[in-house]
Design an enzyme around this catalytic site. Structure first.
Site, PDB file in Angstrom:
ATOM      1  CD  GLU A  60      35.559  49.334  19.065  1.00  0.00           C
ATOM      2  OE1 GLU A  60      34.997  49.522  17.962  1.00  0.00           O
ATOM      3  OE2 GLU A  60      34.937  49.172  20.120  1.00  0.00           O
ATOM      4  CG  HIS A 130      32.179  40.816  24.890  1.00  0.00           C
ATOM      5  ND1 HIS A 130      31.354  40.415  23.877  1.00  0.00           N
ATOM      6  CD2 HIS A 130      32.072  42.174  24.940  1.00  0.00           C
ATOM      7  CE1 HIS A 130      30.754  41.471  23.347  1.00  0.00           C
ATOM      8  NE2 HIS A 130      31.173  42.556  23.967  1.00  0.00           N
TER       9      HIS A 130
END
Lengths: 326, 334
Positions: A60, A130
């Site tokens: 990321e 998440h």
């Protein structure tokens, strides 16, 4: 008018903008051949080729840093995706300090046409890392525009605007909304940033809600209407820039405010909105501002416990009833 | 393991003009630096400054005659060396330090980091060292996307090489065969920590690149011509579409990490040895004179020219006004 899902609406926006501007480049984890774990980027790899649509390593910080590097050349318009909005924590410095501040801290010499897509929200037992809604963190970060659509119509128009904008955009997509259908015209349209949408008009209570909570608020509004209480539901659509004008106009009319979001209540976007309302319209209020958010604890993995994190229709109705007692 | 780059370089292979340019660039960098330190001592410049004295050959050799304006660089924490070599006007760099509107940031101020000159391929630098490693794969990818032969050269110290981002960057550069050249300015110390205390390597930092399939080497960073040659080969490789190169350039700083650093963690004799025997400017001047390419008088006149260029630049930067405080509300968005 035709009805399509938010997933299709987003897919159309990506398709149209990538066709329109050949400097656009889309990348992220599994967004290429696989079409994205939420299937939003399906078909783009086949259509635009592996240089303009590519799968990246699970990295990321590099995904966002590369987007920044592409943008500052002035020759590319990157549309990176982080697989889950929660992963923004991994790339926090790249988002908060580089995407947001690079232009300013170098005297305004470069532009940052990056649209970073971030799927968020509680959506079926995905657990504490998440399922989050981290958008409010970035209201504290100058240079970042924050978009959070609640309908397929808004999602398409806002994503097209985001991609064409020459400044950094964080585009938050609630995962539960991907399958929700709504009216979307065939003809092209754009939705400007900083323009809230009044999803339902009413004179008694102003409800300010974002993403999935717009729909919960509309459900509650129906029940309240049957009892004779007319709420006005405002969706800011972008948290930065924030359309306080529309909100304040409504507050002037109703004098009662409820802010609902899935973010944790403390330090959520509602905290900033409430602060601005009291700064600018305290004497228009006839009741204290109320807020509903998720509890200030990490999101439990359990599918049984999960619903207790999302503000419910019942909670909204109760909060409005309490406001009406003033 | 990384090989040491060696090449038998003959001065005659270069024109006098080019050789003089190398000398002049190095001398300009050093004099810029000395004058900046003077401005700090006079209380005119605040903040941190990381002097690049002792490593001028590394930047002058890698950039001059190798890179065009359209090639990108990301400078490191001793980055004035690279900005000057890339041609950023001295008055602009001084202006950033002094906080006047002559600076590249038009008065916002910048230390070494945050000054930029996009027209010369200088796209700025992060305050968090090593972040440029990730950003540089983005600029390099854009060359691939748009089909140009622009290369990206990213500078970073041995300290910044510890940042996790180096590995993310090397992986992308190797995977997508990006036209990026990594130049690790290894001056052995990350503030007070010796490279041997902070890096798990076989022998050299460049060995890490081997794992990503990236051609790599170690080079004497204080030999301006050797630096020029090794980077020239890397630039050509990048332009041929053969991807990245990792160059570990060995050098040593003559001063502490920042002005005011006691610099007592370095062995006095080791430091003196670098100053006496491996000064890039002194050694190159001696070589030029030995081969009678320039005379002592030639060098004196070059130095006098630089002195007046610097005096003029400082005058221009200092006499420019400070910004209106409203400046901070300009330019956040395009």
């Amino acid at each position: 008018m035709r009805k399509i899902t938010m997933r299709t609406a987003l897919m159309e926006a990506l398709n149209e903008e990538m066709e329109r501007d050949e400097t656009t480049v889309l990348f992220g984890e599994d967004v290429g051949k696989f079409g994205g774990i939420n299937a939003v980027t399906k078909g783009l790899y086949e259509k635009f080729g592996g240089t303009r649509v590519f799968d990246t390593p699970i990295a990321e910080p590099t995904i966002v840093a590369a987007a920044v590097g592409m943008a500052i050349t002035g020759n590319a318009r990157p549309i990176p995706e982080l697989q889950f909005g929660d992963f923004v924590g991994i790339a926090f410095d790249e988002v908060f300090n580089k995407m947001g501040k690079w232009r300013f801290m170098h005297g305004g010499q470069m532009e940052m046409p990056v649209t970073l897509r971030l799927p968020i929200g509680i959506a079926g037992g995905a657990g504490p890392e998440h399922s989050q809604s981290p958008q409010a963190l970035f209201m504290h970060g100058p240079g970042l525009q924050i978009v959070i659509p609640s309908t397929p119509y808004d999602a398409k128009g806002l994503l097209k605007t985001a991609i064409r904008d020459n400044n950094a955009v964080l585009f938050f997509e609630h995962k539960v909304l991907y399958d929700m259908k709504g009216e979307v015209p065939e003809d092209e349209y754009l939705i400007p940033f900083g323009k809230a949408d009044i999803k339902k008009e009413g004179d008694d209570v102003t409800i300010i809600a974002t993403a999935l909570q717009v729909h919960t608020a509309l459900d509650a509004a129906e029940e309240l209407s049957a009892k004779g209480v007319e709420v006005e539901v405002i969706d800011p659509r972008t948290l930065a820039p924030l359309d306080m004008e529309t909100i304040l106009q409504s507050v002037k009319k109703t004098g009662r405010v409820l802010i609902v979001h899935e973010e944790p209540k403390t330090g959520g976007s509602g905290a900033e909105i409430a602060a601005q309302i009291q700064e600018q319209a305290l004497f228009d209020l006839s009741a204290p501002i109320k807020r509903l958010g998720s509890p200030d604890v990490p999101i439990a993995q359990s599918i049984y416990l999960e619903p207790f994190y999302t503000p419910s229709k019942e909670q909204i109705v109760q909060a409005v009833d309490e406001l009406m007692e003033y | 393991m990384a090989k040491t780059y060696e090449k038998d370089i003959k001065l005659n292979d270069y024109s006098k003009e080019v050789l003089t340019d190398f000398y002049k660039t190095m001398a300009k960098i050093r004099k810029f630096d000395e004058n900046l330190i003077r401005l700090m001592q006079e209380g005119k410049v605040s903040g941190f400054y990381h002097s690049g004295i002792g490593s001028e050959g590394l930047s002058a050799g890698s950039i001059r005659q190798n890179l065009r304006d359209e090639d990108y660089i990301f400078y490191n924490h001793r980055g004035c060396n690279q900005k000057i070599a890339k041609g950023v006007p001295l008055s602009k760099i001084y202006g950033d330090f002094l906080g006047t509107i002559e600076g590249t940031t038009r008065g916002l101020g910048a230390g070494i980091v945050h000054s930029a000159d996009p027209a010369r391929g200088v796209l700025g630098q992060a305050g968090t060292i090593g972040s440029q490693l990730g950003i540089s794969v983005g600029t390099a990818y854009t060359s691939k996307l748009t089909g140009t032969d622009q290369v990206t050269v990213v500078y970073f110290g041995d300290g910044a090489a510890s940042r996790e981002m180096l590995h993310g960057s090397l992986n992308w550069a190797g995977l997508y065969k990006l036209p990026v050249i990594y130049i690790c300015e290894n001056n052995e110390y990350a503030i007070s920590c010796h490279v041997s205390e902070t890096h798990a390597v076989k022998e050299n930092i460049a060995d890490w690149a081997e794992g990503y399939g990236i051609p790599n080497c170690v080079v004497d960073g204080n030999d301006v011509l050797l630096m020029h040659e090794v980077v020239k080969e890397a630039v050509e490789r990048a332009k041929r579409g053969e991807g990245p190169t990792f160059i570990e350039a060995q050098t040593f700083r003559h001063r502490g990490h920042f002005e005011g650093d006691p610099y007592d963690y370095v062995d006095v004799e080791v430091l003196q040895g670098w100053k006496d025997k491996k000064d890039p400017i002194k050694n190159f001047a001696a070589k030029l004179m030995l081969e009678k390419i320039v005379s002592e008088e030639d060098l004196e006149s070059i130095n006098a020219e630089i002195d007046s260029e610097i005096a003029e630049a400082i005058e221009k930067a200092e006499s420019a006004p400070l910004p209106d405080p409203k400046r901070i509300y300009e330019g956040l968005f395009a």
